[in-house]
Enzyme design. Structure first.
Site, PDB file in Angstrom:
ATOM      1  N   ASN A   1      -3.593  -2.973  -3.611  1.00 22.90           N
ATOM      2  CA  ASN A   1      -4.972  -3.450  -3.491  1.00 22.90           C
ATOM      3  C   ASN A   1      -5.690  -3.102  -4.789  1.00 22.90           C
ATOM      4  O   ASN A   1      -5.635  -1.945  -5.242  1.00 22.90           O
ATOM      5  CB  ASN A   1      -5.686  -2.779  -2.323  1.00 22.90           C
ATOM      6  CG  ASN A   1      -5.062  -3.118  -0.985  1.00 22.90           C
ATOM      7  OD1 ASN A   1      -4.252  -4.025  -0.872  1.00 22.90           O
ATOM      8  ND2 ASN A   1      -5.428  -2.366   0.034  1.00 22.90           N
TER       9      ASN A   1
ATOM     10  N   HIS B   1      -3.786   1.779  -4.187  1.00 22.43           N
ATOM     11  CA  HIS B   1      -4.964   1.150  -4.780  1.00 22.43           C
ATOM     12  C   HIS B   1      -4.968   1.358  -6.294  1.00 22.43           C
ATOM     13  O   HIS B   1      -4.529   2.398  -6.794  1.00 22.43           O
ATOM     14  CB  HIS B   1      -6.253   1.748  -4.196  1.00 22.43           C
ATOM     15  CG  HIS B   1      -6.404   1.487  -2.735  1.00 22.43           C
ATOM     16  ND1 HIS B   1      -7.038   0.376  -2.246  1.00 22.43           N
ATOM     17  CD2 HIS B   1      -5.972   2.187  -1.659  1.00 22.43           C
ATOM     18  CE1 HIS B   1      -6.997   0.405  -0.925  1.00 22.43           C
ATOM     19  NE2 HIS B   1      -6.358   1.494  -0.546  1.00 22.43           N
TER      20      HIS B   1
ATOM     21  N   CYS C   1     -13.016  -3.628   2.154  1.00 25.29           N
ATOM     22  CA  CYS C   1     -11.752  -2.895   2.322  1.00 25.29           C
ATOM     23  C   CYS C   1     -12.092  -1.424   2.456  1.00 25.29           C
ATOM     24  O   CYS C   1     -12.606  -0.823   1.510  1.00 25.29           O
ATOM     25  CB  CYS C   1     -10.825  -3.137   1.136  1.00 25.29           C
ATOM     26  SG  CYS C   1      -9.289  -2.175   1.193  1.00 25.29           S
TER      27      CYS C   1
ATOM     28  N   ASN D   1      -2.327   3.789   1.704  1.00 24.68           N
ATOM     29  CA  ASN D   1      -1.810   2.588   1.060  1.00 24.68           C
ATOM     30  C   ASN D   1      -2.268   2.605  -0.401  1.00 24.68           C
ATOM     31  O   ASN D   1      -3.193   3.336  -0.771  1.00 24.68           O
ATOM     32  CB  ASN D   1      -2.246   1.310   1.800  1.00 24.68           C
ATOM     33  CG  ASN D   1      -3.740   1.221   1.995  1.00 24.68           C
ATOM     34  OD1 ASN D   1      -4.481   2.139   1.667  1.00 24.68           O
ATOM     35  ND2 ASN D   1      -4.217   0.122   2.526  1.00 24.68           N
TER      36      ASN D   1
ATOM     37  N   THR E   1     -10.096   1.394   3.010  1.00 26.78           N
ATOM     38  CA  THR E   1      -9.311   2.312   2.176  1.00 26.78           C
ATOM     39  C   THR E   1      -9.656   2.109   0.707  1.00 26.78           C
ATOM     40  O   THR E   1      -9.661   3.061  -0.077  1.00 26.78           O
ATOM     41  CB  THR E   1      -7.804   2.097   2.394  1.00 26.78           C
ATOM     42  OG1 THR E   1      -7.468   0.733   2.169  1.00 26.78           O
ATOM     43  CG2 THR E   1      -7.385   2.518   3.797  1.00 26.78           C
TER      44      THR E   1
END
Length: 264
Positions: free
Chosen positions: A179, A149, A206, A147, A208
């Site tokens: 994120n 970032h 978090c 995902n 990840t």
């Protein structure tokens, strides 16, 4: 309709777990149900929902939903909690394989089993972008860990502000949201961070995101592969190693704290 749930967390990144092996309990799992479960005043309270399913190949599949009901590709803390559930309630032994929208992850137990390590796969570094909060902007590294970032090094974690709203970012770079991690150095191979997660807001941790931060820090340090990094989060500490064979290994706790039934 009443249905079973469990509650767990990894470094205080907390989740409602919904056993639903064949999808007959929750159907499409509506965003409204996810939001009701995650509501910290009128529901059970969580950063997200982990639905326990079997995929078409018979593998365990982590159907992860953010607190706002949206789907997400991966959750590093969540997949450790998911593996803990499988070990304690489904009879699985470590190492455990879990299919996710971000690929299959393998989770192993360390020592007495209190800590779990998940192989998060290879990071993808796309280059630099910009993120901001009121009165501040920073250059950030675009790192994908299954995902997206944006990792920004700042002088003081308080500079990020209350994070009641999502930080500004380039929607052309992150069309599905991002994120955002704000990072300060604490010492050699040691950093601390805050994170605003898309769909959940600021969270206590978090997984990840911690991996993305470790990758960004290792690149800035020009560190040798295999160098362990300590990442402090508001909810605890994770250890991250970027290996010689381009795998990111994350080690941290995963705890189940209760279970029951609800009709939310």
């Amino acid at each position: 309709m009443s249905y079973r749930f469990l509650k767990g967390h990894g470094t205080e990144n907390d989740f409602v777990i919904l056993p639903d092996h064949d999808g007959t309990v929750h159907g499409d799992l509506s965003p409204e149900r996810v939001r009701a479960l995650c509501d910290r005043r009128a529901g059970l309270g969580a950063d997200g929902v982990l639905r326990v399913q079997r995929d078409e190949a018979g593998r365990w599949f982590m159907d992860y939903r953010n607190a706002d009901g949206s789907t997400s590709e991966m959750c590093g803390n969540g997949v450790r909690v998911f593996a803990r559930y499988l070990a304690e309630h489904e009879g699985e032994s470590f190492p455990v394989e879990v299919a996710t929208r971000g690929g299959t992850k393998v989770i192993t137990a360390e020592g007495d089993g209190e800590l779990l390590t998940v192989d998060m796969g290879a990071p993808v570094v796309h280059g630099r972008t910009v993120v901001g909060v009121p009165n501040h902007t920073w250059s950030a590294l675009n790192v994908n860990m299954g995902n997206p970032h944006a990792v920004a090094f700042i002088d003081d974690l308080d500079q990020a502000g209350p994070l009641l709203e999502g930080p500004d970012f380039d929607s052309g770079v992150y069309p599905e949201g991002v994120n955002v991690e704000f990072v300060v150095r604490r010492g050699p191979q040691h950093v601390a961070m805050r994170v605003h997660e898309r769909g959940s807001g600021e969270t206590r941790s978090c997984g990840t995101g911690a991996c993305a931060v470790a990758v960004a820090t290792a690149l800035a340090d020009r560190a040798e592969r295999g160098t362990p990094y300590t990442v402090d989060l508001p909810g605890g500490t994770l250890t991250i190693v970027w290996t010689e064979d381009d795998r990111v290994l994350m080690t941290g706790p995963a705890v189940l704290v209760g279970e029951g039934t609800t009709d939310l």
